[in-house]
Scaffold this active site. Sequence first.
Site, PDB file in Angstrom:
ATOM      1  N   GLY A  14     -28.160   3.636 -45.862  1.00 50.09           N
ATOM      2  CA  GLY A  14     -29.381   4.472 -45.735  1.00 50.09           C
ATOM      3  C   GLY A  14     -30.642   3.908 -45.500  1.00 50.09           C
ATOM      4  N   ASP A  53     -35.689   8.137 -38.197  1.00 52.36           N
ATOM      5  CA  ASP A  53     -35.198   6.672 -38.389  1.00 52.36           C
ATOM      6  C   ASP A  53     -36.115   5.687 -36.948  1.00 52.36           C
ATOM      7  OD1 ASP A  53     -33.999   7.655 -40.268  1.00 52.36           O
ATOM      8  OD2 ASP A  53     -31.910   7.134 -39.547  1.00 52.36           O
TER       9      ASP A  53
HETATM   10  P1  ADP Z   1     -27.539   2.893 -41.513  1.00 56.74           P
HETATM   11  O1  ADP Z   1     -28.227   3.054 -40.355  1.00 56.74           O
HETATM   12  O2  ADP Z   1     -27.905   3.638 -42.743  1.00 56.74           O
HETATM   13  O3  ADP Z   1     -27.529   1.483 -42.012  1.00 56.74           O
HETATM   14  P2  ADP Z   1     -25.309   3.907 -40.075  1.00 56.74           P
HETATM   15  O4  ADP Z   1     -23.778   4.085 -40.471  1.00 56.74           O
HETATM   16  O5  ADP Z   1     -26.156   4.945 -39.335  1.00 56.74           O
HETATM   17  O6  ADP Z   1     -25.736   3.331 -41.585  1.00 56.74           O
HETATM   18  O7  ADP Z   1     -25.269   2.567 -39.126  1.00 56.74           O
HETATM   19  C1  ADP Z   1     -24.671   1.534 -39.508  1.00 56.74           C
HETATM   20  C2  ADP Z   1     -24.001   0.952 -38.234  1.00 56.74           C
HETATM   21  O8  ADP Z   1     -24.982   0.495 -37.408  1.00 56.74           O
HETATM   22  C3  ADP Z   1     -22.765  -0.248 -38.568  1.00 56.74           C
HETATM   23  O9  ADP Z   1     -21.653   0.375 -38.992  1.00 56.74           O
HETATM   24  C4  ADP Z   1     -22.776  -0.849 -37.132  1.00 56.74           C
HETATM   25  O10 ADP Z   1     -21.743  -0.174 -36.369  1.00 56.74           O
HETATM   26  C5  ADP Z   1     -24.093  -0.661 -36.610  1.00 56.74           C
HETATM   27  N1  ADP Z   1     -25.001  -2.002 -37.223  1.00 56.74           N
HETATM   28  C6  ADP Z   1     -25.958  -2.079 -37.736  1.00 56.74           C
HETATM   29  N2  ADP Z   1     -26.325  -3.616 -38.018  1.00 56.74           N
HETATM   30  C7  ADP Z   1     -25.367  -4.009 -36.984  1.00 56.74           C
HETATM   31  C8  ADP Z   1     -25.493  -5.621 -36.782  1.00 56.74           C
HETATM   32  N3  ADP Z   1     -26.307  -6.480 -37.541  1.00 56.74           N
HETATM   33  N4  ADP Z   1     -24.516  -5.868 -35.908  1.00 56.74           N
HETATM   34  C9  ADP Z   1     -23.594  -5.098 -35.388  1.00 56.74           C
HETATM   35  N5  ADP Z   1     -23.561  -3.597 -35.769  1.00 56.74           N
HETATM   36  C10 ADP Z   1     -24.756  -3.101 -36.675  1.00 56.74           C
HETATM   37 MG    MG Z   2     -28.025   5.239 -39.285  1.00 52.96          MG
END
Ligand code: ADP
Ligand code: MG
Length: 381
Positions: free
Chosen positions: A119, A167
């Site tokens: 989140g 966001d």
């Molecule tokens: P939030 O945006 O709240 O963190 P989301 O489910 O919208 O949750 O996004 C998370 C997703 O973003 C992860 O599951 C991945 O696919 C991608 N992601 C975020 N940070 C990274 C990272 N450092 N390396 C690879 N993928 C990432």
């Molecule tokens: Mg997200």
Amino acid sequence: MNEQITSFVNSFKSELKVISPGRINFIGEHTDYNNGFVLPTAIDKKITFSFRKASSKTQCTILSTTYQKLFTFAIDEITIREATWENYIVGVIAEIQKVTNGVGAFDCIIDSDLPLGSGVSSSAALECGIAYGVNALFELDMSTLQMIQLSQNAEHNYVGTKCGIMDQYAVMKSKEGTVLLLDCLVNKHTYIDVNFDPYVVLLLNTNVSHNLASSEYNTRREECEFVVQMIQKEDAKVSSLRDITLSKLEEYKSRLSSVHYERAAYVLEENERVLEAVAYLRTGDLKQFGSLMYASHRGLQHQYHVSCPELDFLVDFSETKEEVLGARMMGGGFGGCTINLIHRDMVDTFIKEASKAYKKTFDIDLTSFVTVPSQGTSMYS
Ligand code: ADP
Ligand code: MG
């Protein structure tokens, strides 16, 4: 580390570095895609990107050190990928190509200290960092708003989450020491200076992410659209929940299902809470500001139905503590973090007590961090 990754990292000469932060949101949840108000800002945890132009004419290589995974794709042949995380990246590039067709082959290493899926919007941090870096590397001259919008489009079209604009907007536009009052009807913001002293922002991570999150998100969006469409049949001027007042909604109550009514009522009340919260921020009344955070949570819990037992437990726990002025779930819901405004002297004691109670109830370790309003996506210096 496997050999391919080691050799990629060791031979990598970075041409430019970008940092792209996560974000918090004080109040205004699930309002952005309803053209409403939100109050987010960037945080001091972030993704760091190193970019270089690729030696190949078309092949890009991307490494996430978080996942210890590397993938390649052809810049002139972008398709939806099997691994979700890759779609955030190729999605942004595909959306940029639609507008500019100016992205050449590049390589990128992604490092992160942001929790994923909690989140704090690691997804928008990822999208916006890619857009910002590629814009600079290939001198594409895109505006910030363009990069915000095409990052959002990438999430819609390549990942399949019909997210609002908050966001990406918060990740890109935030400034240290301020929060953004963003009006999602016109995509315009006002910076509001904040000084919470002696209170601080504490995030408590439930460390759960119920798999309802993504499907229910899109369902909530449809439920709100349903209400709009119904009212629109009789009043053509209505094109989003922003065009409806609570008293107008009352007129339709008997014709709406209780679920549809509750969803819309929540959104309208939440919009009012955001504006009220801003007024309290401006006069420095943090106590009233905090009580609106609690009210927001109760709306998300009982009217919008996007909370979960773990989030409710943490907010209930905070509410028993005088040192916490306000707390609520943050982000899409069904897991992730709560945001708490807590007296700085009590942070350590509170975390200990909350962790113990949470562990006892759910047998899950709570994690937490204190954060501050920070600068949005920018060059690393
Ligand atoms: P939030 O945006 O709240 O963190 P989301 O489910 O919208 O949750 O996004 C998370 C997703 O973003 C992860 O599951 C991945 O696919 C991608 N992601 C975020 N940070 C990274 C990272 N450092 N390396 C690879 N993928 C990432
Ligand atoms: Mg997200």
